[in-house]
Design a protein around this motif. Structure first.
Motif, PDB file in Angstrom:
ATOM      1  N   TRP A   1      44.989  34.369  41.722  1.00 55.92           N
ATOM      2  CA  TRP A   1      45.285  32.932  41.631  1.00 55.92           C
ATOM      3  C   TRP A   1      46.001  32.438  42.883  1.00 55.92           C
ATOM      4  CZ3 TRP A   1      42.681  31.597  37.542  1.00 55.92           C
ATOM      5  CH2 TRP A   1      42.669  32.382  36.390  1.00 55.92           C
TER       6      TRP A   1
ATOM      7  N   ARG B   1      43.362  27.071  34.319  1.00 56.53           N
ATOM      8  CA  ARG B   1      43.135  28.502  34.567  1.00 56.53           C
ATOM      9  C   ARG B   1      41.897  29.005  33.797  1.00 56.53           C
ATOM     10  NH1 ARG B   1      46.193  29.082  38.805  1.00 56.53           N
ATOM     11  NH2 ARG B   1      48.272  29.951  38.599  1.00 56.53           N
TER      12      ARG B   1
ATOM     13  N   THR C   1      43.025  27.413  45.990  1.00 57.23           N
ATOM     14  CA  THR C   1      43.917  27.130  44.860  1.00 57.23           C
ATOM     15  C   THR C   1      43.030  26.760  43.668  1.00 57.23           C
ATOM     16  OG1 THR C   1      44.026  24.776  45.326  1.00 57.23           O
ATOM     17  CG2 THR C   1      45.699  26.185  46.393  1.00 57.23           C
ATOM     18  N   THR C   2      43.630  26.772  42.491  1.00 53.01           N
ATOM     19  CA  THR C   2      42.865  26.385  41.296  1.00 53.01           C
ATOM     20  C   THR C   2      42.324  24.965  41.460  1.00 53.01           C
ATOM     21  OG1 THR C   2      44.148  27.863  39.913  1.00 53.01           O
ATOM     22  CG2 THR C   2      43.037  26.049  38.781  1.00 53.01           C
TER      23      THR C   2
ATOM     24  N   GLY D   1      48.243  28.940  43.938  1.00 51.29           N
ATOM     25  CA  GLY D   1      48.801  27.654  43.493  1.00 51.29           C
ATOM     26  C   GLY D   1      49.109  27.638  42.011  1.00 51.29           C
ATOM     27  N   ASP D   2      49.835  26.588  41.594  1.00 47.20           N
ATOM     28  CA  ASP D   2      50.198  26.436  40.179  1.00 47.20           C
ATOM     29  C   ASP D   2      49.035  25.800  39.425  1.00 47.20           C
ATOM     30  OD1 ASP D   2      52.706  27.453  40.499  1.00 47.20           O
ATOM     31  OD2 ASP D   2      53.601  25.490  40.979  1.00 47.20           O
ATOM     32  N   ALA D   3      48.987  26.066  38.128  1.00 39.82           N
ATOM     33  CA  ALA D   3      47.965  25.414  37.298  1.00 39.82           C
ATOM     34  C   ALA D   3      48.366  25.534  35.839  1.00 39.82           C
ATOM     35  CB  ALA D   3      46.599  26.057  37.525  1.00 39.82           C
ATOM     36  N   SER D   4      47.809  24.648  35.031  1.00 40.06           N
ATOM     37  CA  SER D   4      48.035  24.720  33.582  1.00 40.06           C
ATOM     38  C   SER D   4      47.057  25.736  32.991  1.00 40.06           C
ATOM     39  CB  SER D   4      47.803  23.347  32.952  1.00 40.06           C
ATOM     40  OG  SER D   4      46.443  22.989  33.122  1.00 40.06           O
TER      41      SER D   4
END
Ligand SMILES: Cc1cc2nc3c(=O)[nH]c(=O)nc-3n(C[C@H](O)[C@H](O)[C@H](O)COP(=O)(O)OP(=O)(O)OC[C@H]3O[C@@H](n4cnc5c(N)ncnc54)[C@H](O)[C@@H]3O)c2cc1C
Length: 250
Positions: A27, A36, A56-57, A29-32
């Motif tokens: 993965w 994902r 990134t997602t 970056g951030d993601a919910s």
């Protein structure tokens, strides 16, 4: 009598991603969880869990949206509680079938004597129209209350009180206006949400459902931006907000 002038949309359920330990994704970056799940499903198709492009997602999902790879978006579902919409608006919403589930307040069981009513956007802001509309709604509500009373008397011989009330309310509701407020739980996967939003955000859509779609889009974009932020909200020339999709799914 409560008169409602806008919908209220509350997210009540989101997906939970359980990443399989034997197929980990690199993965970025951030993601919910919903985002994902979509990326995981997309990468499975090409076995690209090692993320060769280092995306990134959000970047990955944008590319999938651009390609129109629809099935990837069917795995994550979001459930919302929608309040403050009229019966006519919910009737339009429930026409969306594929990927959708609904549970709507029952006018056969629920006493609508104190129901709220939704003022159509086109009437709001014009004093004379608002006053005339309110008078008509008050008269319809009074007719409903009177009809329930008369029907309860007519069916007094029905011993089961719950059944008697149902008989009365299901017939009396016929005089309630389309503007009667409903509450509805609506669930859909992301692909189905996107199809509904594209149709109902458009300037050709009826004003109230358009306003509802804008409210849903805001909730969903806040929850999972990479799945919805290609939509653009703009002010419509004829009033209110409208929206257009960035990546139309053919
Ligand atoms: C501006 C506007 C005006 C409208 N006016 C009217 C009107 O005057 N009268 C009226 O009755 N309705 C009207 N509708 C409702 C419209 O006809 C659809 O019922 C509604 O928009 C749901 O769209 P859908 O069937 O594409 O959605 P969904 O049910 O969400 O389906 C999504 C997609 O899945 C596919 N699909 C779903 N079910 C089937 C199936 N059984 N067979 C084949 N493919 C399927 C189709 O590709 C469909 O587009 C209007 C809608 C809009 C947006």
């Amino acid at each position: 009598m409560d008169i409602l002038r806008e919908p209220r949309v509350t997210l009540i359920a989101r997906p939970q991603f359980l990443e399989p330990a034997h197929l980990p994704v690199q993965w970025q970056g951030d993601a919910s969880d919903g985002e994902r799940i979509a990326e995981f499903a997309g990468r499975l198709c090409y076995m690209s869990q090692h993320n060769p492009a280092g995306r990134t997602t959000a970047e990955y999902l944008r590319n999938i949206l651009r390609q129109g790879h629809g099935s990837v978006f069917e795995h994550a579902s979001y459930v919302v509680l929608i309040e403050g919409i009229s019966r006519s608006c919910s009737h339009e919403l429930v026409r969306h079938r594929a990927g959708w589930g609904y549970s709507q307040l029952s006018q056969r069981y629920v006493d609508e004597s104190h129901a709220a009513f939704v003022m159509p956007p086109a009437i709001q802001g014009d004093e004379a129209l608002e006053a005339a509309w309110t008078r008509q709604i008050e008269a319809a509500q009074a007719a409903y209350v009177a009809a329930v009373e008369q029907l309860m008397a007519r069916y007094e011989w029905v011993e089961n009180k719950v059944h008697r009330r149902k008989l009365a309310r299901e017939a009396a509701r016929s005089v309630l206006p389309n503007a009667t407020e409903v509450k509805i739980v609506a669930s859909a996967n992301v692909r189905a949400w996107r199809t509904m939003l594209e149709l109902r955000l458009g300037e050709g859509a009826e004003l109230e459902i358009r306003r509802m779609a804008v409210a849903c889009l805001r909730v969903l974009t806040q929850e999972a931006p990479a799945l919805f932020d290609d939509f653009e909200i703009f002010r419509s020339e004829e009033g209110g907000e409208a929206g257009r999709v960035g990546f139309h799914k053919v």
